[in-house]
Design a protein around this motif. Structure first.
Motif, mmCIF file in Angstrom:
data_model
loop_
_atom_site.group_PDB
_atom_site.id
_atom_site.type_symbol
_atom_site.label_atom_id
_atom_site.label_comp_id
_atom_site.label_asym_id
_atom_site.label_seq_id
_atom_site.Cartn_x
_atom_site.Cartn_y
_atom_site.Cartn_z
ATOM 1 N N PRO A 89 0.809 -1.227 0.000
ATOM 2 C CA PRO A 89 0.000 0.000 0.000
ATOM 3 C C PRO A 89 0.836 1.268 0.000
ATOM 4 N N VAL A 92 2.648 1.311 -3.829
ATOM 5 C CA VAL A 92 1.789 1.492 -5.004
ATOM 6 C C VAL A 92 0.715 2.550 -4.779
ATOM 7 N N GLU A 93 -0.052 2.429 -3.710
ATOM 8 C CA GLU A 93 -1.189 3.340 -3.507
ATOM 9 C C GLU A 93 -0.737 4.712 -3.023
ATOM 10 N N ARG A 94 0.072 4.743 -1.981
ATOM 11 C CA ARG A 94 0.519 6.032 -1.449
ATOM 12 C C ARG A 94 1.383 6.783 -2.456
ATOM 13 N N PHE A 96 1.318 6.491 -5.835
ATOM 14 C CA PHE A 96 0.871 6.308 -7.211
ATOM 15 C C PHE A 96 1.120 7.532 -8.086
ATOM 16 N N SER A 114 7.142 -5.274 -3.825
ATOM 17 C CA SER A 114 6.351 -5.048 -2.611
ATOM 18 C C SER A 114 6.340 -6.277 -1.716
ATOM 19 N N SER A 118 -2.210 -8.735 -0.317
ATOM 20 C CA SER A 118 -3.537 -8.170 -0.058
ATOM 21 C C SER A 118 -3.816 -7.997 1.422
ATOM 22 N N SER A 130 -3.559 -4.194 0.602
ATOM 23 C CA SER A 130 -3.572 -3.595 -0.730
ATOM 24 C C SER A 130 -4.069 -4.586 -1.773
ATOM 25 N N GLY A 132 -5.958 -3.890 -4.191
ATOM 26 C CA GLY A 132 -6.168 -3.215 -5.461
ATOM 27 C C GLY A 132 -4.899 -2.788 -6.176
ATOM 28 N N ASP A 133 -3.722 -3.254 -5.719
ATOM 29 C CA ASP A 133 -2.468 -2.753 -6.275
ATOM 30 C C ASP A 133 -2.280 -3.084 -7.751
ATOM 31 N N LEU A 136 -4.632 -1.109 -9.928
ATOM 32 C CA LEU A 136 -4.216 0.291 -10.034
ATOM 33 C C LEU A 136 -3.087 0.449 -11.048
ATOM 34 N N TYR A 258 -5.504 -11.059 -5.411
ATOM 35 C CA TYR A 258 -5.785 -9.637 -5.242
ATOM 36 C C TYR A 258 -7.201 -9.386 -5.726
#
Length: 321
Positions: A89, A92-94, A96, A114, A118, A130, A132-133, A136, A258
């Motif tokens: 998270p 990838v998410e933070r 992005f 990573s 999940s 995460s 949804g990595d 995304l 995922y």
């Protein structure tokens, strides 16, 4: 004067993917002066010796994951091949926006690695989950994605990613199948046929294989295994799912660790010219707010063998076993 360093593989394979990654990355730092590793505190203890030998190419920016990706982008534009590593998270998410702009928009190339998957560390709560990595990263063009299912698959997949021309994402997990698969160990990127049958293709991604094999025991289905999902081996999907005819559709069951449905679009596009049905199984979109264990989360998302069997039986029109 240059010195050639001889590298000896460990006598015993690492028992976890993160260790396998760190050992392989350290060898790459020794072997190739263009390889660099950028960290954000996570796993820094595994790179202590690498940082001592290669201080200019083993960088720890602290708990600043977006900065880590930006630094990786800068290293890439300067001619290096950077590997950036953190929890999924955070990586990838933070980060992005930095992946989108400092890598993609700038035509920079990096390998993102990573841990956490999940919900490997369920006690960490939603901040450390995460699912949804991969979905995304699918919004950006050109990312290769590798999802090893065993520690022995990590070295070849990492080497393949670092040797490639584009950006890549390697999704490590604490979850592991009992044994590595040959195609993944060689880093070939092909779908490995684990069991042949006369019915549907059940495609297990990464650490989902053992659960899929248990769930499909006794069923006349073909079980395939993929550790590389971008690009996905769609030639094999077409071959293994059957020709598909009116009244006898080709059936494909996707089991991904995922977000459910992440790869369904690719399968449907590959089979667009023939009658087919696709069942996409994976992590659901409902947030699980109880910590529990990863195995208990599997049950909630019906990714345990019993839940997978119910889904496959329902899809194939079989009665409950």
């Amino acid at each position: 004067m240059t010195t050639h360093l001889e590298h000896v593989e460990p006598a015993v394979s690492p028992t976890d993917m993160r260790t396998a990654f760190a050992q392989t990355a350290e060898r790459l730092l020794d072997e190739d002066p263009l390889t660099a590793v950028v960290l954000a505190d996570i796993s820094a203890d595994l790179f202590t010796e690498a940082a001592r030998r290669h201080p200019g190419r083993t960088l720890n920016v602290g708990i600043r994951e977006p900065l880590m990706v930006s630094v990786a982008g800068g290293l890439s534009l300067s001619g290096l091949r950077p590997i950036a590593h953190s929890y999924a998270p955070f990586l990838v998410e933070r980060s992005f926006e930095q992946i989108k702009l400092d890598l993609g928009h700038q035509d920079a190339r990096a390998v993102l690695v990573s841990v956490g998957a999940s919900y490997d560390w369920t006690q960490g709560g939603r901040t450390h989950q995460s699912p949804g990595d991969v979905a995304l990263l699918d919004t950006l063009p050109g990312f290769a994605v590798h999802v090893p299912g065993h520690p022995d698959e990590v070295p070849a997949l990492l080497r393949r990613a670092v040797a490639g021309d584009g950006s890549a994402y390697i999704r490590l997990s604490n979850r592991s199948n009992a044994a590595a698969r040959p195609a993944a160990v060689t880093g070939a990127g092909m779908i490995d046929v684990v069991r042949r049958g006369g019915g549907a293709l059940v495609l297990a991604v990464g650490p989902m294989l053992d659960s899929v094999l248990a769930a499909t025991a006794g069923l006349d289905v073909t079980v395939g295994y993929a550790a590389t999902v971008r690009p996905l081996d769609l030639v094999a999907v077409r071959e293994l799912s059957g020709p598909g005819t009116p009244g006898n559709a080709a059936d494909v069951v996707l089991v991904e660790p995922y977000l459910a449905g992440t790869s369904a679009r690719l399968v449907d596009e590959a089979l667009a010219d023939r009658p087919h049905r696709t069942l996409a199984l994976g992590v659901g979109r409902t947030e699980v707010r109880r910590y529990g264990t990863p195995e208990e989360h599997d049950v909630v998302h019906e990714l345990d063998p019993a839940g997978l069997r119910r889904s496959v039986d329902g899809f194939l029109g079989r009665g409950a076993s």
